[in-house]
Scaffold this motif. Structure first.
Motif, PDB file in Angstrom:
ATOM      1  N   TYR A 151     124.259  42.269  51.234  1.00 44.69           N
ATOM      2  CA  TYR A 151     123.770  43.138  52.310  1.00 44.69           C
ATOM      3  C   TYR A 151     124.270  44.575  52.113  1.00 44.69           C
ATOM      4  CZ  TYR A 151     124.074  45.519  56.803  1.00 44.69           C
ATOM      5  OH  TYR A 151     124.026  46.456  57.798  1.00 44.69           O
ATOM      6  N   ASP A 155     122.352  46.127  49.167  1.00 44.17           N
ATOM      7  CA  ASP A 155     120.968  46.454  49.530  1.00 44.17           C
ATOM      8  C   ASP A 155     120.889  47.669  50.454  1.00 44.17           C
ATOM      9  OD1 ASP A 155     119.743  44.542  48.028  1.00 44.17           O
ATOM     10  OD2 ASP A 155     119.621  43.052  49.617  1.00 44.17           O
ATOM     11  N   THR A 156     121.848  47.787  51.353  1.00 43.51           N
ATOM     12  CA  THR A 156     121.833  48.923  52.279  1.00 43.51           C
ATOM     13  C   THR A 156     122.053  50.233  51.544  1.00 43.51           C
ATOM     14  OG1 THR A 156     122.699  47.474  54.025  1.00 43.51           O
ATOM     15  CG2 THR A 156     122.851  49.840  54.385  1.00 43.51           C
ATOM     16  N   LEU A 177     118.924  51.029  49.839  1.00 39.33           N
ATOM     17  CA  LEU A 177     117.934  51.511  50.802  1.00 39.33           C
ATOM     18  C   LEU A 177     118.064  53.014  50.991  1.00 39.33           C
ATOM     19  CD1 LEU A 177     115.813  50.835  53.093  1.00 39.33           C
ATOM     20  CD2 LEU A 177     117.776  50.788  54.629  1.00 39.33           C
ATOM     21  N   SER A 230     113.315  47.995  52.089  1.00 43.59           N
ATOM     22  CA  SER A 230     113.507  47.801  53.531  1.00 43.59           C
ATOM     23  C   SER A 230     113.413  46.325  53.880  1.00 43.59           C
ATOM     24  CB  SER A 230     112.454  48.590  54.324  1.00 43.59           C
ATOM     25  OG  SER A 230     112.569  49.967  54.082  1.00 43.59           O
ATOM     26  N   VAL A 269     116.744  44.619  53.086  1.00 41.22           N
ATOM     27  CA  VAL A 269     117.810  44.916  54.047  1.00 41.22           C
ATOM     28  C   VAL A 269     117.576  44.156  55.349  1.00 41.22           C
ATOM     29  CG1 VAL A 269     118.862  46.722  55.449  1.00 41.22           C
ATOM     30  CG2 VAL A 269     118.339  47.161  53.051  1.00 41.22           C
ATOM     31  N   GLU A 320     118.363  40.462  54.729  1.00 40.61           N
ATOM     32  CA  GLU A 320     119.804  40.214  54.617  1.00 40.61           C
ATOM     33  C   GLU A 320     120.485  40.359  55.976  1.00 40.61           C
ATOM     34  OE1 GLU A 320     121.404  39.080  52.117  1.00 40.61           O
ATOM     35  OE2 GLU A 320     119.722  39.154  50.713  1.00 40.61           O
TER      36      GLU A 320
END
Length: 657
Positions: free
Chosen positions: A184, A187-188, A191, A276, A279, A282
């Motif tokens: 997470y 991925d953030t 992003l 997106s 994110v 997750e």
């Protein structure tokens, strides 16, 4: 060895014991002339050699060396020993209280605070993104502000990921696994790194003039901004985000990719939609895990090769460094006895410290210059200040101020730390010796210059490790890790149920890239070869950026392709790219006759074989589009690898050769 609080407590006690024993031996050997020097050289050897066994053994040897060093300088006698031992006990007790009572480790609190800081920084960046979408135009100051915040976010993510390695998030958020949280976080960051260039490009291409696209993106970002991911009672924002994402997908399906009005920027919207989606997924999984409070079983990690099997033959680096340290110690003791017989160990300490923590000739040279300059300025300022300050409360206050400033600047710049350490020693000499003279501090500066000079000379003449050789080794390690990373990524397209923990591998690549920048620092700060090295670092940074986008693949969970034709294509790409990585490793080592594949002909063949308008093969076309999307950044990585290899003398060939 020292990861647990219990191990740290044991080490604190052993450090106190090591200091006490060393002081006792020092007071005993002070009567036997050269025996004292022999034992000091032995401690120098051990403090470098024992680094291979862990930080605990190095700490024990280091403390023993410093204790014996000061015992030799002060010519400690048996009558003075009880007072020094009492000081060691008091110091150990204060260290224990400081580390394990007042500021004791609270891993759960540290992880909770790290994630809180991470989310605050994420929200700041999302606020900027919302503002950029609303204004439809981006000014250079806004770009600089965003980039600064992205760097901060990457640092927060690194800290949070390290804490996840020491603390089980399940203890704080029941049901959450470390692998879930790490993915997470990754991925953030991706992003926010994707949003900035994509939004900027969309603004340039006037995509926001399409009102529906602007409003859908705005709603999507705002709903992500309002989500409280680690709050089990706050899930509606994620539901809204998922709904807005679905609306964006619906809108994209209505826009024909071949339409000239959209084809220049449509892929950017799809990229935003893809990351997106990751994110949101997750974040939703994290919230559901917290609600259910059932910890997901961790997937088995892939077996790692034994590092010891990869170690170079011959003497180990720690053995080479310890031999360098012994030669430096003997030489500085000899020169020190001629320069200042009453303070012959000053040169030894300078030579010892300049070798500590340096691996190459370049890093040793930089540290030697920093220590010399810092000592010179510190001695001058310390002498002037001490001559105007009489012994008492003020001088003791300045002494503690110097200690604070030395530790404060230690992680920032070595020269400033040396400056404050030398000022501290000036005040200590003034209090312990009843005053200092200009000749005393001049001797201190001269011994420091001689000590660092001998240390530098030994690093050049005895088992020399050139900075460029170290850069080459780190570069080869990075390319080898990247080769495994790309293989793992592509392997799951042809192997059903293949597990790929790409987030951890991506973090490992990030660490190796950071180490490459650290190793390159001595040359970057210099002049010779700096320009070309900076270009190479830029390419490696770009490769790392592309690799992180592979982690953000839109088919992370179900990537297997059933079509045999796709298997053949992916297999060919995998083999050719792996060959290029191998050839780049050889080129980095200086081997001649290397050759690399451009893969442009393979890429064109794949892209041109797609038929948008044949509805009879719509399912196959969908898989084809997914394949093009999933290997896009593989092409980018390969292009960068080919560029680096050609710069190093490799020949470029087509995949058909």
């Amino acid at each position: 060895m020292m990861k647990t609080t219990k191990a740290k407590k044991v080490t604190t006690g052993l450090v106190a014991l090591s200091s006490a024993v060393s002081l006792g031996i020092g007071s005993f050997l002070s009567r036997y002339g050269q025996t004292e020097n022999i034992f000091l050289v032995l401690l120098v050897f051990l403090s470098f050699y024992l680094q291979r066994f862990g930080i605990r053994y190095f700490s024990l040897s280091m403390v023993a060396f410093m204790s014996f060093y000061f015992a030799s300088i002060l010519h400690v006698t048996f009558s003075q020993l009880p007072w020094l031992l009492a000081g060691v006990i008091v110091g150990a007790c204060f260290a224990f209280i400081y580390n394990f009572v007042i500021f004791r480790d609270r891993p759960a609190n540290v992880l909770r605070s790290s994630m809180k800081s991470f989310h605050i920084q994420v929200n700041l960046l999302l606020d900027l993104i919302i503002e950029l979408i609303q204004k439809r135009s981006i000014e250079p100051p806004q770009i600089k502000q965003y980039n600064r915040n992205i760097k901060k976010l990457a640092e927060y993510a690194r800290v949070a990921s390290e804490e996840l390695g020491n603390t089980d998030p399940h203890d704080i958020w029941p049901g959450v696994a470390a692998e879930q949280m790490r993915l997470y976080v990754f991925d953030t960051v991706m992003l926010l790194q994707t949003y900035s260039p994509a939004i900027r490009k969309l603004s340039e291409l006037k995509a926001f003039n399409h009102f529906d696209i602007q409003q859908l993106l705005l709603k999507l970002v705002e709903s992500i901004r309002q989500a409280e991911v680690l709050n089990e009672n706050h899930t509606h924002s994620l539901t809204d985000a998922a709904q807005h994402l679905q609306e964006l997908r619906q809108k994209l399906s209505e826009l024909e990719p071949q339409d000239k009005r959209y084809k220049d920027w449509l892929y950017l919207i799809r990229r935003i939609e893809t990351i997106s989606n990751h994110v949101i997924d997750e974040a939703y999984e994290l919230q559901q895990a917290i609600v259910k409070q059932e910890k997901q079983p961790q997937k088995e990690a892939e077996e790692k090769e034994d590092d010891e099997s990869k170690e170079e033959t011959g003497l180990k680096p720690s053995t080479k460094k310890s031999i360098q340290a012994v030669i430096t110690a003997v030489a500085t003791l000899i020169f020190g006895s001629f320069l200042s017989p009453s303070h012959q160990y000053w040169a030894l300490l300078a030579g010892y410290l300049v070798l500590l923590g340096t691996e190459t000739i370049g890093s040793t040279f930089v540290k030697a210059v920093q220590r010399s300059v810092g000592t010179l300025l510190g001695a001058a300022v310390g002498f002037v200040v001490a001559s105007f300050v009489s012994p008492g409360i003020l001088e003791k206050t300045l002494l503690f101020t110097c200690v604070f400033m030395a530790f404060y600047f230690f992680p920032i710049t070595y020269s400033f730390m040396s400056f404050w350490i030398t000022m501290m020693l000036a005040f200590m000499y003034d209090m312990l010796l009843g005053g200092i003279s200009e000749s005393l501090l001049l001797a201190r500066v001269l011994d420091t210059v001689v000590g660092v000079g001998i240390g530098l000379a030994v690093s050049v003449l005895v088992f020399p490790k050139r900075t460029r050789d170290k850069i080459t080794d780190t570069s080869v390690e990075y390319v080898a890790a990247l080769k495994e990373f790309v293989h793992t990524y592509l392997h799951r397209f042809t192997k059903q149920y293949a597990f790929a923990n790409l987030a951890d591998k991506g973090m490992e690549l990030e660490k190796k890239l950071k180490q490459l920048h650290v190793d390159s620092d001595p040359i970057i700060k210099g002049f010779v070869g700096r320009s070309r090295l900076q270009q190479f670092l830029t390419v490696f940074t770009a490769i790392n950026y592309y690799a992180k986008h592979l982690v953000a693949s839109s088919t992370r969970n179900e990537a297997f392709y059933k079509e045999a034709e796709f298997h053949g294509v992916v297999k060919e790409v995998e083999e050719k790219v792996a060959s290029n990585f191998t050839q780049l490793e050889k080129a980095l080592r200086g081997e001649r006759g290397t050759c690399v594949y451009t893969l442009e002909d393979v890429r064109q063949k794949i892209e041109q074989s797609l038929d948008y308008f044949d509805t009879s093969v719509q399912s196959r076309n969908l898989q084809h589009l997914q394949l093009l999307h999933n290997i896009y950044y593989v092409w980018k990585i390969n292009q960068s690898v080919v560029h680096l290899a050609k710069e190093l003398g490799a020949e470029e060939i087509s995949s058909e050769d």
